[in-house]
Design a protein around this motif. Structure first.
Motif, mmCIF file in Angstrom:
data_model
loop_
_atom_site.group_PDB
_atom_site.id
_atom_site.type_symbol
_atom_site.label_atom_id
_atom_site.label_comp_id
_atom_site.label_asym_id
_atom_site.label_seq_id
_atom_site.Cartn_x
_atom_site.Cartn_y
_atom_site.Cartn_z
ATOM 1 N N ARG A 28 0.844 -1.202 0.000
ATOM 2 C CA ARG A 28 0.000 0.000 0.000
ATOM 3 C C ARG A 28 0.881 1.255 0.000
ATOM 4 O O ARG A 28 0.588 2.240 -0.664
ATOM 5 N N ILE A 29 1.973 1.211 0.732
ATOM 6 C CA ILE A 29 2.886 2.353 0.811
ATOM 7 C C ILE A 29 3.580 2.575 -0.533
ATOM 8 O O ILE A 29 3.772 3.726 -0.955
ATOM 9 N N ALA A 48 13.820 12.496 -0.141
ATOM 10 C CA ALA A 48 13.666 11.512 0.943
ATOM 11 C C ALA A 48 12.553 10.524 0.605
ATOM 12 O O ALA A 48 12.693 9.313 0.819
ATOM 13 N N PHE A 49 11.446 11.038 0.054
ATOM 14 C CA PHE A 49 10.338 10.158 -0.339
ATOM 15 C C PHE A 49 10.759 9.222 -1.476
ATOM 16 O O PHE A 49 10.425 8.045 -1.475
ATOM 17 N N GLN A 50 11.495 9.755 -2.442
ATOM 18 C CA GLN A 50 11.947 8.924 -3.562
ATOM 19 C C GLN A 50 12.883 7.814 -3.086
ATOM 20 O O GLN A 50 12.769 6.659 -3.507
ATOM 21 N N MET A 51 13.792 8.179 -2.192
ATOM 22 C CA MET A 51 14.718 7.188 -1.643
ATOM 23 C C MET A 51 13.940 6.121 -0.868
ATOM 24 O O MET A 51 14.207 4.923 -0.984
ATOM 25 N N HIS A 52 12.938 6.564 -0.102
ATOM 26 C CA HIS A 52 12.187 5.604 0.694
ATOM 27 C C HIS A 52 11.278 4.729 -0.178
ATOM 28 O O HIS A 52 11.007 3.588 0.184
ATOM 29 N N LEU A 53 10.852 5.237 -1.312
ATOM 30 C CA LEU A 53 10.085 4.404 -2.242
ATOM 31 C C LEU A 53 10.942 3.226 -2.703
ATOM 32 O O LEU A 53 10.491 2.074 -2.691
ATOM 33 N N THR A 54 12.188 3.513 -3.061
ATOM 34 C CA THR A 54 13.109 2.443 -3.466
ATOM 35 C C THR A 54 13.330 1.463 -2.322
ATOM 36 O O THR A 54 13.302 0.241 -2.513
ATOM 37 N N GLU A 55 13.527 1.996 -1.102
ATOM 38 C CA GLU A 55 13.695 1.127 0.066
ATOM 39 C C GLU A 55 12.444 0.276 0.301
ATOM 40 O O GLU A 55 12.547 -0.912 0.604
ATOM 41 N N THR A 56 11.274 0.886 0.159
ATOM 42 C CA THR A 56 10.026 0.172 0.413
ATOM 43 C C THR A 56 9.835 -0.965 -0.582
ATOM 44 O O THR A 56 9.362 -2.042 -0.217
ATOM 45 N N ILE A 82 -2.995 0.696 8.511
ATOM 46 C CA ILE A 82 -2.249 1.439 7.479
ATOM 47 C C ILE A 82 -3.212 2.125 6.528
ATOM 48 O O ILE A 82 -2.948 3.237 6.058
ATOM 49 N N ASP A 83 -4.351 1.468 6.240
ATOM 50 C CA ASP A 83 -5.364 2.113 5.397
ATOM 51 C C ASP A 83 -5.806 3.431 6.032
ATOM 52 O O ASP A 83 -5.899 4.447 5.350
ATOM 53 N N GLY A 84 -6.053 3.410 7.334
ATOM 54 C CA GLY A 84 -6.492 4.620 8.030
ATOM 55 C C GLY A 84 -5.435 5.707 8.028
ATOM 56 O O GLY A 84 -5.734 6.882 7.799
ATOM 57 N N ILE A 85 -4.186 5.331 8.273
ATOM 58 C CA ILE A 85 -3.096 6.312 8.303
ATOM 59 C C ILE A 85 -2.926 6.954 6.924
ATOM 60 O O ILE A 85 -2.802 8.174 6.801
ATOM 61 N N VAL A 113 3.301 6.694 9.263
ATOM 62 C CA VAL A 113 3.480 5.417 8.557
ATOM 63 C C VAL A 113 4.728 4.706 9.082
ATOM 64 O O VAL A 113 4.693 3.504 9.379
ATOM 65 N N GLU A 114 5.827 5.437 9.202
ATOM 66 C CA GLU A 114 7.080 4.837 9.689
ATOM 67 C C GLU A 114 6.901 4.248 11.084
ATOM 68 O O GLU A 114 7.389 3.152 11.367
#
Length: 168
Positions: A28-29, A48-56, A82-85, A113-114
């Motif tokens: 979902r993330i 930071a979001f782009q880097m974390h997308l790759t990590e996710t 997680i749906d709610g967050i 989320v983290e």
């Protein structure tokens, strides 16, 4: 299957259920992060979001590895938390017009989320060890470490500039 379902009879069942929960959450993330990247205006936050997308995406792969190691099918179970967050983050983001305030809101939403992920991975690591699956614990610890690092990075970005700009 609900968390307190009759289908969960053993610690192993609970471990697999929680693994399915985090698998759903990570997938979902992966879908939510590109929207957050598009909405963010601060270049450091976007990065930071782009880097974390790759990590996710890597987290998804590692969770699949743990399913294989544990000898169970990789499948999800719906995670209302997680749906709610994520739904709350999308609602807030759609209501904020000021880009600086939006960046602060996006960083806070990402941290929510983290924090959820850190609780799930911390629990899974502890349970894997208790179940004698140090091999699974080691893989899950990598995801946990990356979630903690992402949270720390978001805190640094928010405190150094996003929150300051949003408050001006």
């Amino acid at each position: 299957m609900g968390l307190f379902s009759k289908d969960i009879k053993t610690m192993d069942d609970l471990f697999v259920h929680t693994l399915q929960d985090i698998y759903y959450a990570e997938k979902r993330i992966v879908k939510a992060l590109p929207k957050m990247i598009d909405k963010a205006s601060d270049p450091t936050l976007k990065q930071a979001f782009q880097m974390h997308l790759t990590e996710t995406q890597g987290h998804v792969t590692r969770v699949e590895e743990v399913f294989r190691m544990h000898g169970v099918e990789a499948k999800t179970t719906t995670c209302p938390a997680i749906d709610g967050i994520i739904d709350e983050a999308e609602d807030i983001a759609s209501e904020v017009d000021d880009p600086e305030v939006l960046d602060a809101a996006l960083a806070a939403a990402a941290q929510a989320v983290e924090h959820y992920e850190m609780t799930r991975y911390g629990t899974l690591v502890a349970w894997a060890k208790r179940l004698g699956r140090a091999d699974c614990a080691r893989v899950l610890e990598r995801n946990l470490a990356e979630e903690k690092a992402a949270d720390q990075k978001l805190t640094s970005i928010a405190e150094a500039k996003l929150n300051i700009r949003a408050a001006e």
